[in-house]
Design an enzyme around this catalytic site. Structure first.
Site, PDB file in Angstrom:
ATOM      1  N   CYS A 256      -1.344   3.218   9.694  1.00 56.11           N
ATOM      2  CA  CYS A 256      -1.016   2.094   8.791  1.00 56.11           C
ATOM      3  C   CYS A 256      -1.058   2.653   7.377  1.00 56.11           C
ATOM      4  O   CYS A 256      -1.978   2.393   6.613  1.00 56.11           O
ATOM      5  CB  CYS A 256      -1.995   0.943   8.954  1.00 56.11           C
ATOM      6  N   SER A 257      -0.051   3.416   7.012  1.00 56.81           N
ATOM      7  CA  SER A 257      -0.165   4.374   5.918  1.00 56.81           C
ATOM      8  C   SER A 257       0.177   3.857   4.529  1.00 56.81           C
ATOM      9  O   SER A 257      -0.351   4.359   3.547  1.00 56.81           O
ATOM     10  CB  SER A 257       0.716   5.588   6.215  1.00 56.81           C
ATOM     11  N   PRO A 259       0.587   2.634   0.871  1.00 60.62           N
ATOM     12  CA  PRO A 259       1.713   3.352   0.250  1.00 60.62           C
ATOM     13  C   PRO A 259       1.695   4.869   0.480  1.00 60.62           C
ATOM     14  O   PRO A 259       2.515   5.575  -0.098  1.00 60.62           O
ATOM     15  CB  PRO A 259       1.516   3.039  -1.235  1.00 60.62           C
ATOM     16  N   GLY A 261      -1.163   7.146   0.273  1.00 59.80           N
ATOM     17  CA  GLY A 261      -2.114   7.987  -0.446  1.00 59.80           C
ATOM     18  C   GLY A 261      -2.934   8.903   0.449  1.00 59.80           C
ATOM     19  O   GLY A 261      -3.073  10.100   0.181  1.00 59.80           O
ATOM     20  N   ASP A 279       4.182   3.022   9.248  1.00 58.92           N
ATOM     21  CA  ASP A 279       3.856   1.643   8.901  1.00 58.92           C
ATOM     22  C   ASP A 279       4.884   0.712   9.529  1.00 58.92           C
ATOM     23  O   ASP A 279       5.853   1.149  10.142  1.00 58.92           O
ATOM     24  CB  ASP A 279       3.738   1.421   7.398  1.00 58.92           C
ATOM     25  N   ASP A 324      -6.610   3.300   8.789  1.00 60.55           N
ATOM     26  CA  ASP A 324      -7.024   2.444   7.672  1.00 60.55           C
ATOM     27  C   ASP A 324      -6.302   1.119   7.882  1.00 60.55           C
ATOM     28  O   ASP A 324      -5.151   0.958   7.474  1.00 60.55           O
ATOM     29  CB  ASP A 324      -6.638   3.080   6.335  1.00 60.55           C
ATOM     30  N   CYS A 377     -10.919  -1.671   3.473  1.00 61.74           N
ATOM     31  CA  CYS A 377     -11.333  -1.913   2.090  1.00 61.74           C
ATOM     32  C   CYS A 377     -12.051  -3.259   1.998  1.00 61.74           C
ATOM     33  O   CYS A 377     -11.731  -4.101   1.166  1.00 61.74           O
ATOM     34  CB  CYS A 377     -10.144  -1.853   1.133  1.00 61.74           C
TER      35      CYS A 377
END
Length: 423
Positions: A256-257, A259, A261, A279, A324, A377
């Site tokens: 799930c990359s 943007p 980073g 993604d 992520d 996050c």
């Protein structure tokens, strides 16, 4: 609109965010890009007024309701927004005297066709200004502008003192964290380059890839950004490849990359390896590709794929799987202040279920002896520690190697990372 003022730009922006549900970080950036011809200080004023009003909305409404017979939620949306902005300026910005602030918002109400309510706006703001020293915020939710259900949840999960420290952390100012593109430049040379461009730079002592920058006009105007010499990436996010233990020859998939980073960071570290950055949508894959192009990465490939769908061709092919995953975002309230108003207990439960589904799928891509690195996050334990516990209970072939929960402070946002090794 001819003759539009900075406050009117902020008003239009806030209406879209608070009344029409636009995402603050996306919409405000678009507005600042639209008005890029304004002076740096003018755009900084708009940015602070918009972000601050969104960030402090609960507290602002508490203040308004303490001095107005018509409560904030009963006001016309435009008048409510004007008064919120005025209260924010009175309490948190000192560019002009309170009396001048009141006058500006009275004029704004008249300009927007509410001359009949301009006296109401004037009376409420002047009453608040006269009494601002007497106002106390006894409840944590009001003091830090956090919905009560989140205050209750964090108090239960972390205890009262830690929960308050978390909420206070979201209101701490934070410089922009960037990652040095070491395939193009050393950190020392990037620091010199940025400082020569008038940017203030603070070196991160605990991560050799990270810098904190401030004092620039816009990223897009920086030559170092255009050349891909650095990438905007929070400290917490930069920790992921480090804790995952990326080696030069690793084959890595970031499921799930966008943007991109972490994938780009992995690409730098896996200099003789390969990185697949996936993604869900064309738009997200295009964003990853744009960043691949700007930074010049040659070993990172952007691919459209739904992470909930098993890719048989990827089973047991990767040394490291970076997961992520979509989450509540409750660790990055400072960057996206409206997120705390938009999440509910039901949406959290849906996200926990989605994370579990994705983890059950993508763990199949890990080679024997490889690593699954799960991150979010957020500071929500159901999405973090509890999610990991549930995963490990049903996937005995994985063992936890390291787990860390970062809480928001001046250096980083709230972030969770767990590294699990496959036997």
């Amino acid at each position: 609109m001819a003759g539009i003022s900075n406050r009117e730009i902020a008003l239009e922006t806030l209406i879209e965010i608070l009344e029409h549900g636009q995402f603050s970080h996306i919409y405000l950036k678009a507005v600042l890009d639209k008005y890029s011809y304004l002076d740096k200080n003018e755009r900084a004023f708009i940015n602070r007024l918009v972000n601050g009003t969104v960030e402090r909305k609960i507290q602002l409404d508490y203040i308004i309701d303490s001095f107005s017979k018509t409560k904030a939620k009963k006001m016309k949306p435009l008048i409510r927004t004007i008064i919120r902005m005025g209260v924010y300026e009175i309490f948190y910005m000192d560019a002009v005297p309170d009396s001048a602030t009141c006058n500006e918002y009275v004029k704004l109400a008249k300009k927007r066709g509410f001359a009949g309510l301009s006296g109401f706006v004037n009376g409420v703001l002047r009453n608040i200004s006269r009494n601002k020293e007497k106002i106390e915020f006894k409840e944590l939710g009001v003091k830090y502008s956090i919905p009560q259900w989140l205050v209750d949840k964090w108090t239960k999960d972390y205890g009262v003192d830690e929960a308050e420290a978390i909420m206070a952390g979201f209101l701490e100012p934070q410089d922009l964290c960037v990652r040095v593109n070491t395939s193009k430049i050393t950190r020392e040379d990037l620091v010199k380059n940025l400082e020569e461009s008038g940017v203030k730079v603070r070196i991160c002592d605990s991560l050799d890839s990270a810098l904190y920058i401030s004092g620039y006009d816009s990223l897009a105007s920086l030559d170092a950004f255009k050349k891909g010499l650095f990438y905007v990436q929070d400290y917490s996010s930069q920790l992921v490849p480090k804790l995952a233990g990326v080696k030069a020859t690793d084959h890595i998939i970031d499921v799930c990359s966008a943007p991109g980073g972490k994938a780009l960071h992995c690409g730098e570290l896996a200099s003789d390896g390969l990185v697949v950055a996936r993604d869900l949508t064309d738009a997200k894959v295009s964003l990853i590709q744009e960043n691949i192009n700007r930074t010049g990465a040659t070993n990172v490939t952007a691919v459209k794929w739904d992470a909930t769908v098993l890719d048989e061709d990827a089973v047991r092919k990767y040394d490291i799987v970076i997961a992520d995953l979509p989450c509540s975002g409750l660790g990055i309230i400072r960057k996206k202040p409206d997120i705390k108003y938009n999440q509910t207990e039901d949406t959290l439960a849906e996200l926990v279920a989605l994370q579990g589904q994705i983890l059950d799928t993508v763990c199949e891509y890990v080679k024997d002896g490889g690593v699954l690195c799960y991150s979010t996050c957020t500071i929500n334990k159901d999405e973090n520690e509890n999610q990991v516990e549930h995963f490990l209970s049903s996937h005995k072939e994985f063992k936890m190697e390291k787990m860390t929960q970062l809480l928001p402070d001046r250096e980083h946002d709230g972030f969770f990372i767990c590294v699990m090794k496959k036997n």
